[in-house]
Design an enzyme around this catalytic site. Structure first.
Site, mmCIF file in Angstrom:
data_model
loop_
_atom_site.group_PDB
_atom_site.id
_atom_site.type_symbol
_atom_site.label_atom_id
_atom_site.label_comp_id
_atom_site.label_asym_id
_atom_site.label_seq_id
_atom_site.Cartn_x
_atom_site.Cartn_y
_atom_site.Cartn_z
ATOM 1 N N PHE A 28 1.038 -1.140 0.024
ATOM 2 C CA PHE A 28 -0.165 -0.032 0.220
ATOM 3 C C PHE A 28 1.076 1.169 0.117
ATOM 4 O O PHE A 28 1.538 1.535 1.032
ATOM 5 C CB PHE A 28 -0.868 0.160 1.238
ATOM 6 N N ASP A 78 9.101 3.032 2.201
ATOM 7 C CA ASP A 78 8.025 3.659 2.564
ATOM 8 C C ASP A 78 7.651 3.602 3.960
ATOM 9 O O ASP A 78 7.004 2.699 4.745
ATOM 10 C CB ASP A 78 6.599 3.104 1.621
ATOM 11 N N LYS A 127 2.056 11.329 7.126
ATOM 12 C CA LYS A 127 1.225 10.873 8.181
ATOM 13 C C LYS A 127 1.805 11.869 9.582
ATOM 14 O O LYS A 127 1.448 12.904 9.722
ATOM 15 C CB LYS A 127 1.186 9.568 8.452
HETATM 16 C C1 LIG Z 1 -1.054 6.098 4.186
HETATM 17 C C2 LIG Z 1 0.142 5.668 3.348
HETATM 18 C C3 LIG Z 1 0.519 6.265 2.245
HETATM 19 C C4 LIG Z 1 -0.339 7.254 1.481
HETATM 20 O O1 LIG Z 1 -0.510 8.260 2.151
HETATM 21 P P1 LIG Z 1 -1.647 9.478 2.122
HETATM 22 O O2 LIG Z 1 -1.295 10.535 2.690
HETATM 23 O O3 LIG Z 1 -2.896 8.772 2.258
HETATM 24 O O4 LIG Z 1 -1.574 9.829 0.514
HETATM 25 C C5 LIG Z 1 1.383 5.540 1.458
HETATM 26 N N1 LIG Z 1 2.329 4.791 2.156
HETATM 27 C C6 LIG Z 1 2.012 3.929 3.011
HETATM 28 C C7 LIG Z 1 2.768 2.990 3.784
HETATM 29 C C8 LIG Z 1 0.803 4.678 3.979
HETATM 30 O O5 LIG Z 1 0.480 3.970 5.158
#
Ligand SMILES: *Cc1c(COP(=O)(O)O)cnc(C)c1O
Length: 404
Positions: free
Chosen positions: A142, A227, A256
């Site tokens: 994700f 990520d 985040k």
């Molecule tokens: C939440 C998340 C994203 C995307 O972030 P947004 O601010 O919703 O675009 C990307 N990678 C990971 C691992 C995430 O948990």
């Protein structure tokens, strides 16, 4: 108050695109680990807006920084300098040990920016023929919701009927270093991976995986892009999840909790010349690096460290995990987690996790189901031992019921 006359849920359903299916609670206030609904009922937040509110709701110091900055200057665009960006760069580089920073807004934008940067690096530094760059990603990943990103998702819900998609991505199983070794070829510019797969249900790779991944990437001149949008900034009990394996990514993505939930702030961090390939006019964002975002992020990083939230995540995470493991219930298939990134996977026969989350809501806990049978637990990193124990009592009560 309007709360008594407006049916918020029905009004949302009437006007809004139905791309979410929220639990039936309407929240109007938050403080620390707690949130309150419009009726005044209090809940322990065990989702933290998918780990964006790690510092706790409405942290007073982040709030003060935001208000103070909002009075002075909010947005300049990058056409001009502002007096917050340099300080943000300096502080995030010092915190993470990075050399270069690219500020963006949402997490998905940070991912997109990293993809653009490693491709450019591939062509201009590694010497890949133009248009041939490949990026390796993992099944069940994700990385956000933009077109570029959902194009290499393996979830039919996420990508279905949104194509056609961009080429140049190769998908391998998560946690399998041999698969990475096999997938790398001379056109491979990067391996993009989550240290722990969050949305997939808090999937922790086997010990030693990232050590092997690091070696493979180094040996083949492939950029390791971690990520850490969800795992970073203390969530797993260390500043970055990569530290659990003692490795360093070439490119790290944060988002985040970088703003403590006040404002969308993300960043691409790099330890080498990946970001150096971007020259004026080649990439940008109107809001990226704006003074309000920078002031908020600076305060969010500061309280994380000064208030010991990372150490607390490690300590309370262990308490939460062992407490969950002690619950004797035949609804539970597996409990897993690192720091305060936890999950309870239910036996498929136990019924949908959503039902358990609704039952938890009635007991004063907000948690979120993911993938049918998994309850994800990620409270703010400021949670205390007493609050963990309070939550565990309620989890035990719910998990010993049968909603099948
Ligand atoms: C939440 C998340 C994203 C995307 O972030 P947004 O601010 O919703 O675009 C990307 N990678 C990971 C691992 C995430 O948990």
């Amino acid at each position: 108050m309007s709360s008594s006359v407006i049916d918020f849920i029905a009004t949302e359903a009437r006007f809004g695109a139905r791309n979410y299916e929220p639990i039936g609670v309407v929240l109007s206030r938050g403080e620390g680990v707690w949130v309150w609904d419009t009726q005044g009922n209090r809940y322990l937040d065990c989702l933290s807006a998918y780990s964006a509110v790690s510092q706790g709701h409405c942290h007073p110091k982040i709030l003060a920084a935001m208000v103070e900055q909002a009075h002075r200057l909010t947005l300049t665009s990058r056409a001009f300098h502002n007096d917050q960006l340099a300080l943000f760069y300096e502080e995030i580089a010092a915190l993470t040990g990075s050399h270069k920073v690219l500020p963006m807004n949402s997490g998905a934008e940070a991912v997109e920016s990293a993809i653009k940067s490693v491709r450019k690096w591939g062509y201009e530094v590694k010497g890949v023929k133009d248009g041939q760059a490949e990026i390796i990603v993992c099944a069940n990943n994700f990385h956000g919701r933009t077109l570029g990103v959902v194009g290499f998702s393996t979830d039919p819900e996420t990508r279905g009927h949104f194509g056609p998609f961009a080429p140049g991505f190769k998908i391998i199983p998560f946690g399998d270093a041999a698969a990475l070794a096999e997938a790398i070829n001379p056109n491979t510019v990067a391996f993009l991976v989550e240290p722990i797969q969050g949305e997939a249900g808090v999937v922790i790779p086997p010990a030693g995986y990232f050590t092997e991944v690091r070696e493979l990437c180094t040996a083949n001149n492939v950029m390791l892009v971690l990520d850490e949008i969800q795992t970073g900034l203390g969530r797993t009990g260390k500043l970055l999840a990569e530290q659990h394996e003692g490795i360093e990514a070439d490119v790290t993505l944060l988002g985040k909790a970088l703003s403590g939930g006040f404002y969308p702030v993300s960043a691409v961090l790099s330890n080498n010349d990946v970001l150096g390939t971007l020259r004026p006019g080649q990439h940008g964002s109107t809001f990226g690096g704006n003074p309000l975002a920078c002031a908020v992020a600076r305060a969010a990083m500061r309280v994380l460290v000064e208030e010991g939230m990372i150490e607390n995540a490690a300590r309370q995470g262990e308490r939460f995990l062992s407490g969950l493991k002690d619950i004797r219930a035949n609804t539970i298939r597996e409990v897993r987690g690192r720091g305060l990134m936890l999950a309870v996977e239910l036996h498929p026969e136990a019924g949908r996790a959503r039902r358990y989350c609704e039952a938890l809501q009635a007991k004063g806990i907000l948690a979120k189901d993911t993938h049918e049978h998994t309850i994800r637990i990620a409270p703010p990193l400021v949670i205390t031992s007493d609050q963990v124990d309070w939550a565990l009592e309620r989890f035990a009560a719910i998990l010993t019921q049968d909603f099948s």
